[in-house]
Write a protein that holds these residues in place. Sequence first.
Motif: not given
Length: 134
Positions: A16, A22, A25-26, A30, A119-120, A126
């Motif tokens: 990243c 990031s 985000f993950y 997510l 998108k990430d 993704l």
Amino acid sequence: MTRPVLNRIHHAAIICSDYRRSKHFYTDLLGLTILDENYRADRDSYKLDLALPDGGQVELFSMPGAPKRPSFPEAQGLRHLAFSVSDIDQWVAWLTSHSIEVEPIRVDPYTGMRFTFFKDPDDLPLELYEQAAQ
């Protein structure tokens, strides 16, 4: 000699550009679980191990100076990372409520399953692929 069997994908590794963005985000958006987080001083780099419920993992790396993806989306190499979900509509609503653009849901002409892309933070493609809960 009998060919051995590959059991499943163990992990996908992602480099990243902004580690904190990031990571948020993950993990927060997510919902991946942090297994381990290490700072590697010799590389000025983080490595974050994230778990999926089925045991699969995503490794998130920060690597200062890493080049950008040469083209999108059809560069050679990994085309996209797909996650299996049981309710794609719920996921689309969640992502869009967090200002993440999601493509319209499509139907795979070969399997009849619904899927979509988003998108990430580094524009990594993704996919969400709807499958009934096992």
